[in-house]
Design an enzyme around this catalytic site. Structure first.
Site, mmCIF file in Angstrom:
data_model
loop_
_atom_site.group_PDB
_atom_site.id
_atom_site.type_symbol
_atom_site.label_atom_id
_atom_site.label_comp_id
_atom_site.label_asym_id
_atom_site.label_seq_id
_atom_site.Cartn_x
_atom_site.Cartn_y
_atom_site.Cartn_z
ATOM 1 N N SER A 94 0.853 -1.185 0.000
ATOM 2 C CA SER A 94 0.000 0.000 0.000
ATOM 3 C C SER A 94 0.885 1.230 0.000
ATOM 4 O O SER A 94 1.994 1.216 0.545
ATOM 5 C CB SER A 94 -0.900 -0.004 1.250
ATOM 6 O OG SER A 94 -1.462 1.271 1.468
ATOM 7 N N ARG B 298 -20.672 -10.712 -47.426
ATOM 8 C CA ARG B 298 -19.616 -10.099 -46.605
ATOM 9 C C ARG B 298 -20.249 -8.932 -45.852
ATOM 10 O O ARG B 298 -20.932 -8.107 -46.440
ATOM 11 C CB ARG B 298 -18.439 -9.619 -47.468
ATOM 12 C CG ARG B 298 -17.615 -10.777 -48.040
ATOM 13 C CD ARG B 298 -16.539 -10.291 -48.990
ATOM 14 N NE ARG B 298 -15.560 -9.455 -48.318
ATOM 15 C CZ ARG B 298 -14.641 -8.736 -48.971
ATOM 16 N NH1 ARG B 298 -14.627 -8.729 -50.294
ATOM 17 N NH2 ARG B 298 -13.782 -8.011 -48.303
#
Length: 468
Positions: free
Chosen positions: A296, A335
């Site tokens: 921390s 497509r």
């Protein structure tokens, strides 16, 4: 060069990874791996398309569609180092995809070396052929690399399950104490799910096939030679030859995406369990410790679950990416428009994310610290209430289930109110002592005597792991 990695970065993200490999050098060292970053780097994307183009030239020469003399110049120009990804990207913003400018520059490069050969670059193919086949090559290599980490994780889980097959701990349902189990069974549960994930990925890998259909999926530009070229091209790239081109059939993309999403959930479950066990109030298992890992910025005592955070983050982010890819599966006619484009970043993002989680999981499980004494102590937190079912089942055989349940429930209430062990309260009931005996009562309060088929289940999972 200053090392840009945090001290707890995954070990396979070296300090000298080029900036163009890590899309985000600030966060990628935490959330992905060097192998995944390379697999989906701009250079790898370009090289995948170029590998298709070189193989196409060789295949077409092999069946007599283009002259064999054209192949050397085309193959020599199919090197991603010769092209500028940033420049290609700028042109793709106008062209609509990356293959169009790449083929233009590839043709120019070949022309500089052999003008005649330049006529045969990309002969009979379309941009989606190059992009999809290139992506398939990237995915195949990525899945192979990912499975190496998953194999390492599986081996670590198997060792954990075997080592702790008789380590009793609390089984928790709805986050509350339920019954005794073993830590070995918990690890075996993780391993069992991971085995299914690996099989799903293997099936998805098997579905990765050549994409070669030309402009509209008919290979019309190649005339009668189309099928022969496709067969030769599949051999060149060592890819399965599909029955027909799959330009608009995107299940070959969504299948690995779904498998990766499910894997992210499995890894997230491991991360959730370990992080809960790491809470100081529980303190049953801990991620590996190391300088700079899990600290921390203000609290020196902290040992944060860094790897668990990565696993949980991937489990949170993956579903949205998978959902986007599933939505993109709906295409238009031969497509698609937009759906195909939506895959280009989502799939690599998903792959990089899951690879990072898998790597963290493998390292975490391999170095997991298990506190068996604390696991045993936590079983006693309720002063034996966790074994109330065991007593009820044993007593039910003597006085009937309902009577036994009522008698043990009343004893449990007294044990809670008086803050006494349930075993001592039950020992004061002469009818229970007469029915069971003190020795049997003591045996019932040994957690290892009430883990059911845990050992059998562990053996089954370990046997399955050994077969794979």
């Amino acid at each position: 060069m200053t090392d840009p990695r945090p001290a707890d970065a995954p070990a396979d993200v070296p300090a000298d990874v080029p900036a163009n490999v890590l899309a985000d050098p600030l966060l990628d060292p935490l959330f992905t791996t060097a192998a995944a970053a390379r697999a989906f780097s701009p250079a790898a994307r370009v090289q995948g398309m170029l590998d298709f183009e070189a193989a196409l030239a060789r295949a077409e020469a092999a069946v007599g569609v283009i002259p064999a003399t054209a192949v050397p110049a085309i193959a020599a120009a199919c090197d991603a180092a010769l092209y500028d990804p940033a420049g290609l990207g700028a042109e793709a913003a106008l062209a609509g995809n990356t293959a169009i400018p790449l083929v233009k520059h590839l043709t120019a490069s070949v022309k500089a070396a052999d003008p005649d050969a330049a006529r045969f670059v990309h002969w009979g193919a379309t941009s989606q052929d190059a992009m999809d086949s290139g992506l398939v090559l990237q995915l195949r290599g990525f899945i192979d690399g990912l499975d190496a980490d998953l194999g390492r994780l599986a081996d670590a889980l198997a060792a954990l399950a075997d080592r702790h097959r008789a380590t009793p701990m609390v089984a928790r349902t709805w986050l509350q104490h339920a019954l005794p189990t073993t830590f070995g069974l918990k690890a075996a549960g993780w391993l069992d799910a991971l085995g299914r994930d690996r099989r799903r990925l293997a099936v998805a890998r098997g579905g990765l096939a050549l994409q070669f259909g030309g402009a509209a999926g008919t290979l019309a530009a190649l005339g009668e030679a189309g099928p022969a070229v496709a067969e030769a091209l599949a051999r060149e790239l060592d890819l399965p030859l599909p029955a027909l081109p799959w330009h608009a059939s995107r299940d070959r993309i969504t299948e690995p995406a779904a498998a990766l999403g499910i894997l992210a959930g499995t890894l997230g479950t491991i991360g959730r369990d370990v992080s809960l066990m790491m809470q100081m109030e529980v303190a049953e298992a801990f991620e590996p410790a190391g300088p700079g890992r899990g600290g921390s910025s203000t609290m020196p005592h902290k040992r944060n679950p860094v790897s668990c955070a990565v696993l949980l983050s991937a489990a949170v982010r993956a579903p949205a990416l998978v959902g986007g890819l599933l939505a993109a599966q709906v295409q238009e006619h031969e497509r698609g428009l937009g759906g195909w484009h939506a895959e280009w970043q989502a799939l690599p993002d998903l792959a990089r994310l899951v690879a990072g989680a898998a790597h963290h999981a493998a390292s975490m499980i391999a170095g997991l610290t298990v506190d068996a004494d604390r696991m045993r102590a936590n079983l006693d937190l309720t002063r034996g209430l966790i074994l109330a079912e065991a007593v009820t089942m044993a007593l039910g055989g003597r006085m009937g289930r309902l009577a036994a349940h009522s008698r043990v429930a009343e004893a449990s209430r007294r044990a809670v109110t008086e803050r006494r062990p349930l075993r001592d309260v039950l020992a004061e009931d002469s009818e229970i002592v007469q029915a069971l005996g003190i020795d049997e009562l003591d045996r019932l309060f040994d957690p290892l005597n009430y883990t059911g088929s845990a050992a059998v289940f562990i053996d089954r999972v370990l046997a399955e792991h050994a077969r794979n």
